[in-house]
Design a protein around this motif. Structure first.
Motif, short mmCIF file in Angstrom:
data_model
loop_
_atom_site.label_atom_id
_atom_site.label_comp_id
_atom_site.label_asym_id
_atom_site.label_seq_id
_atom_site.Cartn_x
_atom_site.Cartn_y
_atom_site.Cartn_z
N PHE A 159 -4.40 -28.11 -16.45
CA PHE A 159 -3.41 -27.32 -17.27
C PHE A 159 -4.17 -25.92 -17.35
O PHE A 159 -3.62 -24.91 -17.29
N LYS A 160 -5.33 -25.75 -17.93
CA LYS A 160 -6.04 -24.58 -18.02
C LYS A 160 -6.17 -23.71 -16.90
O LYS A 160 -6.18 -22.45 -16.90
N GLU A 161 -6.27 -24.29 -15.53
CA GLU A 161 -6.33 -23.25 -14.43
C GLU A 161 -4.88 -22.82 -14.04
O GLU A 161 -4.65 -21.59 -13.54
N ALA A 162 -3.88 -23.67 -14.43
CA ALA A 162 -2.55 -23.19 -14.11
C ALA A 162 -2.16 -22.22 -15.01
O ALA A 162 -1.70 -21.16 -14.74
N VAL A 163 -2.63 -22.03 -16.55
CA VAL A 163 -2.29 -21.14 -17.22
C VAL A 163 -3.11 -19.67 -17.02
O VAL A 163 -2.76 -18.61 -16.93
N ARG A 164 -4.38 -20.14 -16.26
CA ARG A 164 -5.41 -18.91 -16.03
C ARG A 164 -4.68 -18.15 -14.99
O ARG A 164 -4.59 -16.98 -14.80
N LYS A 165 -4.04 -18.83 -13.68
CA LYS A 165 -3.36 -18.22 -12.80
C LYS A 165 -1.92 -17.39 -13.44
O LYS A 165 -2.00 -16.64 -12.54
N ASP A 166 -1.41 -17.98 -14.12
CA ASP A 166 -0.20 -17.31 -14.43
C ASP A 166 -0.73 -15.97 -15.35
O ASP A 166 0.10 -15.01 -14.98
N MET A 167 -1.75 -16.05 -16.04
CA MET A 167 -2.02 -14.86 -16.71
C MET A 167 -2.70 -13.84 -15.97
O MET A 167 -2.46 -12.71 -16.07
N LEU A 168 -3.33 -14.14 -14.87
CA LEU A 168 -4.08 -13.26 -13.99
C LEU A 168 -2.90 -12.43 -13.09
O LEU A 168 -3.19 -11.63 -12.82
N GLU A 169 -2.11 -13.48 -12.46
CA GLU A 169 -1.02 -13.01 -11.58
C GLU A 169 -0.18 -11.56 -12.41
O GLU A 169 0.01 -10.84 -11.60
N LYS A 170 0.07 -11.92 -13.46
CA LYS A 170 0.90 -10.69 -14.29
C LYS A 170 -0.09 -9.95 -15.18
O LYS A 170 0.59 -8.96 -15.68
N ASP A 171 -1.50 -10.10 -15.18
CA ASP A 171 -2.45 -9.12 -15.83
C ASP A 171 -1.82 -9.12 -17.39
O ASP A 171 -1.84 -8.20 -17.94
N ALA A 172 -1.36 -10.35 -17.99
CA ALA A 172 -1.17 -10.34 -19.39
C ALA A 172 -2.29 -10.26 -20.22
O ALA A 172 -3.31 -10.95 -19.92
N PRO A 173 -2.08 -9.94 -21.45
CA PRO A 173 -3.22 -9.83 -22.50
C PRO A 173 -3.76 -11.15 -22.92
O PRO A 173 -2.78 -11.93 -22.84
N LEU A 174 -4.71 -11.59 -22.82
CA LEU A 174 -5.53 -12.93 -23.49
C LEU A 174 -4.57 -13.47 -24.53
O LEU A 174 -4.53 -14.60 -24.57
N ILE A 175 -4.21 -12.60 -25.51
CA ILE A 175 -3.62 -12.86 -26.87
C ILE A 175 -2.53 -13.90 -26.87
O ILE A 175 -1.89 -14.22 -27.77
N PHE A 176 -1.82 -13.60 -25.48
CA PHE A 176 -0.50 -14.62 -25.52
C PHE A 176 -0.69 -15.82 -24.35
O PHE A 176 0.34 -16.25 -23.97
N TRP A 177 -1.86 -16.33 -24.39
CA TRP A 177 -2.05 -17.53 -23.68
C TRP A 177 -1.36 -18.66 -24.25
O TRP A 177 -0.96 -19.44 -23.34
N ASP A 178 -0.93 -18.55 -25.64
CA ASP A 178 -0.54 -19.80 -25.94
C ASP A 178 1.10 -19.82 -25.80
O ASP A 178 1.70 -20.76 -25.48
N TYR A 179 1.75 -18.72 -25.63
CA TYR A 179 2.90 -18.66 -25.06
C TYR A 179 3.05 -19.26 -23.72
O TYR A 179 4.06 -19.87 -23.22
N CYS A 180 2.05 -18.64 -22.73
CA CYS A 180 2.05 -19.11 -21.38
C CYS A 180 1.83 -20.65 -21.37
O CYS A 180 2.42 -21.23 -20.46
#
Length: 300
Positions: A159-180
């Protein structure tokens, strides 16, 4: 538990039907109807209020670094995973909030036959044990240093790897990890993976025995830039405003309402939005506007 003979009498059905009914139903709340009248039926009916799930659920906690504390102040997340791959996540500010996460899980998902957790003290507190007893489930605490026996441990990594890929793909700020993470959990439950235990269905269907609906997670990608309609817009400011879509807004508006990240850093539920058109994607003024938006968000 009542007998088939008693059920046959009060329901006025035949004996064979009464026996089949007893075999195919439960009686989770049992009371002695021949006792004294005073306080005959107890006030605890939690075992009847919650959906019953014929499955084992495993639970574990994962943490994020201090610099990645979410926009809402969350520093960790409790994950519940069924033996069929159903995932439910609850963001928390500390692991001491596990009792609240467990109650939210029971309310929104249901009560499994068994809840399996590691030997951390927050998982075996008196409050947790009492709640599990009241809702009619078994709390199974694993022996120390046997984390390999907790299925949630495996899913935490995946799950952490899937979230990490989502965040990196869109270069989203880390503070939005819980929404992701919340959005990714919904997608996981609705994905019909080629697993034997799913028998061609989704984890949602295999776990709660009802067909899932993907309407609120199939329209927009994670952190996708969109135009949404602002509810209050004074002249001469535009009504349609640029924003980032952060996934379904839980308990806000209608089911189709997503969270919208505004230019000033606020996150609000908005249901009137549309994807950027090809023209908007290629126009220089729109490109500059999107770059300015992202620069302001990262600056905050």
């Amino acid at each position: 538990r009542i007998s088939a003979e008693f059920l046959q009498k009060i329901w006025r059905i035949d004996e064979d039907t009464a026996k089949r009914t007893i075999k195919t139903t439960t009686q989770l709340n049992r009371q002695d109807i021949n006792s004294k009248l005073s306080r005959n039926f107890g006030t605890n009916d939690r075992m009847l209020r919650y959906r019953r799930i014929k499955s084992h659920f495993f639970t574990d906690t994962f943490f994020v670094p201090g610099k990645a504390t979410s926009h809402r102040g969350f520093r960790c997340m409790q994950i519940f995973v069924s033996d069929k791959g159903y995932v439910f996540v609850v963001p928390m500010k500390s692991e001491s909030e596990f009792p609240k996460a467990l109650k939210m899980f029971a309310k929104e998902v249901g009560v499994p036959e068994v809840v399996v957790a590691d030997s951390h003290k927050c998982h075996k507190s008196k409050e947790v044990k009492a709640f599990c007893h009241k809702i009619g489930t078994t709390l199974r605490i694993l022996e120390g240093s046997t984390q390999w026996a907790n299925r949630a441990e495996v899913y935490v990594g995946l799950f952490k790897e899937a979230v990490r890929k989502d965040m990196l793909e869109k270069d989203a700020p880390l503070i939005f990890w819980d929404y992701c993470a919340g959005r990714r959990a919904l997608i996981t439950n609705m994905t019909a993976k080629d697993l034997f235990q799913l028998q061609g269905t989704t984890p949602h269907t295999a776990t709660v025995d009802e067909e899932g609906d993907i309407s609120n997670i199939c329209q927009f990608g994670w952190y996708e830039q969109v135009y949404f309609k602002e509810t209050v817009s004074a002249v001469p400011y535009p009504v349609e405003v640029l924003g980032h879509c952060l996934g379904p807004a839980k308990n806000e508006g209608i089911e189709m309402t997503p969270w919208m990240l505004k230019k000033n850093g606020e996150i609000m539920p908005r249901r009137s939005l549309h994807c950027l058109t090809p023209e908007e994607m290629s126009q220089n003024i729109e490109i500059a506007r999107r770059k300015d938006f992202d620069a302001m968000i990262k600056a905050k």
